[in-house]
Scaffold this active site. Structure first.
Site, mmCIF file in Angstrom:
data_model
loop_
_atom_site.group_PDB
_atom_site.id
_atom_site.type_symbol
_atom_site.label_atom_id
_atom_site.label_comp_id
_atom_site.label_asym_id
_atom_site.label_seq_id
_atom_site.Cartn_x
_atom_site.Cartn_y
_atom_site.Cartn_z
ATOM 1 N N TYR A 52 0.849 -1.198 0.000
ATOM 2 C CA TYR A 52 0.000 0.000 0.000
ATOM 3 C C TYR A 52 0.876 1.236 0.000
ATOM 4 C CZ TYR A 52 -5.011 -0.733 0.262
ATOM 5 O OH TYR A 52 -6.308 -0.973 -0.057
ATOM 6 N N ASP A 198 -7.627 13.718 -24.253
ATOM 7 C CA ASP A 198 -7.529 12.296 -23.901
ATOM 8 C C ASP A 198 -6.807 11.598 -25.059
ATOM 9 O OD1 ASP A 198 -7.919 9.592 -23.570
ATOM 10 O OD2 ASP A 198 -10.027 9.749 -22.996
ATOM 11 N N THR A 224 -4.753 6.217 -21.154
ATOM 12 C CA THR A 224 -4.508 4.885 -20.620
ATOM 13 C C THR A 224 -3.077 4.528 -21.011
ATOM 14 O OG1 THR A 224 -5.456 3.967 -22.628
ATOM 15 C CG2 THR A 224 -6.880 4.005 -20.681
ATOM 16 N N LYS A 227 -2.631 0.744 -24.512
ATOM 17 C CA LYS A 227 -3.078 0.627 -25.912
ATOM 18 C C LYS A 227 -1.840 0.707 -26.813
ATOM 19 C CE LYS A 227 -7.779 2.201 -24.981
ATOM 20 N NZ LYS A 227 -7.978 3.028 -23.777
ATOM 21 N N ARG A 233 -2.161 -2.419 -17.920
ATOM 22 C CA ARG A 233 -3.476 -1.782 -17.802
ATOM 23 C C ARG A 233 -3.381 -0.678 -16.770
ATOM 24 N NH1 ARG A 233 -7.396 -4.551 -21.082
ATOM 25 N NH2 ARG A 233 -8.796 -3.026 -20.201
HETATM 26 N N1 DSN Z 1 -12.567 0.554 -24.186
HETATM 27 C C1 DSN Z 1 -11.584 1.354 -24.873
HETATM 28 C C2 DSN Z 1 -11.577 1.124 -26.321
HETATM 29 O O1 DSN Z 1 -11.737 -0.003 -26.734
HETATM 30 O O2 DSN Z 1 -11.400 2.061 -27.079
HETATM 31 C C3 DSN Z 1 -11.690 2.793 -24.549
HETATM 32 O O3 DSN Z 1 -11.503 2.962 -23.201
#
Ligand code: DSN
Length: 418
Positions: A52, A198, A224, A227, A233
């Site tokens: 933590y 974003d 995020t 990707k 993640r």
């Molecule tokens: N779920 C994601 C996507 O597939 O684009 C976006 O957060």
């Protein structure tokens, strides 16, 4: 790596092993998915999951932070250096909490925010009505130009003048063209709005210099990390120094408790990987593959939103073929060609049976596939679209897909030991 799972919990082991096999024999084209390196994967499974670390480096609420402080500082410094940002928060658990925390840092609940509508390629958390971002804030949504399928900066400026949002959001989840963040900055400035961008889908392309960076043009950039950036993640927020205190407070204690230090350690590794020169080659190949796939699909008569792509994704509008997205996506999945059905601009069908299909090249590019393989993929998509109900044809495509996957195993440093 999985031997303890095998010993302790056969049910979970079997499912993980089956998923690993599925990923191995699939052409994975969900544009938000990728394969992470073995180093990133190992960090997510490390002892840091036991720790933590509420607070921030140097100001935690529990002891024993000798290593966690160093790890979080490393991740923050690498994020700032990679993207040229003044400040970074690496604690958001993913993109949605990063967005909500950002809006809460910059605006009071009930203020007006303005983002791209979901059916036009925006994300749920850009103020779509079923998301808390569309409930807690007065959300105004802009749309793509109906003729071109592209951002209409004049129309966005007009809407912004009319509604005077506190926050103007740029960025998307299903927009195949380059976004001109400088235009969003101008619009935001003209109405006194904060510009929040974003970049979740394109973070890896930005790192690899294949897409304009939103960082110089935004007050705050959210993303995020899993990707095109090819990390674990997670989520991350980059911002101007003047917003750093408000952003940090909004993430913790405003939105979250303890940060996931195993994820943050994996993010530090992924950011190091993205700073290496070969990552720029990877990002360039993602775009080259998407462009080739788009050209070939158009050659088969598929109608692509905006007429092509500049980035990692393609949005097919199936209406000219008399098809809808879900049956085609399901038939393709049987042949191990994995994508997702998606709304397209102007879609009158509902979100559970929309008229489009969304495809992307980040994962197959990690496997080393190039333009020649995109020609095969386009041909298979066309064959399946023409033979949706024919299991024999679909099985034949599945065998061909498997052959191709066997020829393109993951690079050595991405293979997860079984
Ligand atoms: N779920 C994601 C996507 O597939 O684009 C976006 O957060």
């Amino acid at each position: 790596m999985l031997s303890a799972i095998k010993q302790n919990d056969a049910a979970v082991f079997d499912l993980i092993e089956a998923e690993q096999a599925r990923q191995g024999i699939s052409i994975r084209m969900i544009p938000s998915e990728n394969y992470v390196s073995r180093a990133v994967m190992q960090a997510t499974g490390s002892c840091l999951t036991n720790k933590y670390a509420e607070g921030y480096p140097g100001k935690r609420y529990y002891e024993g932070q000798q290593m966690t402080d160093a790890i979080e500082n490393l991740a923050r410094d690498r994020a700032k250096a990679l993207f040229g940002a003044e400040a970074a928060n690496v604690q958001p658990h993913s993109g949605s909490p990063a967005n909500l925390a950002t809006y809460c840092a910059l605006a009071e609940p009930g203020s007006t925010i303005m983002g791209l509508a979901l059916p036009h390629g925006g994300h749920l958390t850009h103020g779509w009505k079923v998301s808390f971002t569309g409930k807690f804030f007065n959300s105004v949504q802009y749309e793509l130009n109906a003729e071109t399928g592209r951002m209409d900066y004049d129309a966005i400026a007009k809407l912004a003048k009319e509604h005077k949002p506190q926050i103007l959001i740029s960025g998307s989840s299903a927009y195949p063209r380059e976004i001109d963040f400088s235009k969003f900055a101008e619009i935001a400035e003209s109405v006194g709005a904060y510009h929040v961008s974003d970049m979740a889908h394109i973070a890896g392309l930005v790192a690899g210099k294949q897409h304009m960076s939103p960082v110089p043009y935004s007050d705050v950039v959210t993303t995020t990390t899993h990707k095109t950036l090819r990390g674990p993640r997670g989520g991350m927020i980059l911002c101007k120094e003047e917003h750093a205190a408000a952003i940090n407070k909004a993430v913790f204690p405003g939105m979250q408790g303890g940060p996931h230090m195993h994820t943050i350690s994996a993010l530090a590794i992924a950011l190091g990987e993205a700073a290496a020169p070969e990552f720029a080659d990877y990002a360039a190949q993602i775009v080259a593959n998407a462009k080739r796939l788009a050209d070939k699909l158009m050659g088969y008569g598929f109608d692509l939103v905006s007429g092509g792509t500049d980035n990692h994704l393609i949005l097919i509008d199936l209406r000219n073929k008399g098809l809808v997205g879900k049956p085609l996506a399901k038939a393709m999945d049987k042949a191990h060609l994995v994508c997702n059905y998606n709304s397209v601009p102007g879609d009158t069908a509902g979100p559970f049976n929309p008229s489009g299909l969304r495809l992307g090249t980040p994962a197959i590019t990690t496997r080393g596939m190039k333009e020649d393989q995109m020609d095969l993929v386009a041909g298979w998509i066309n064959t399946i679209a023409e033979n949706l109900e024919d299991d024999a044809v679909i099985s034949k495509v599945a065998r061909e897909v498997q052959d191709l996957c066997n020829q393109f195993p993951l690079p050595e440093s991405f293979i997860q030991p079984g």
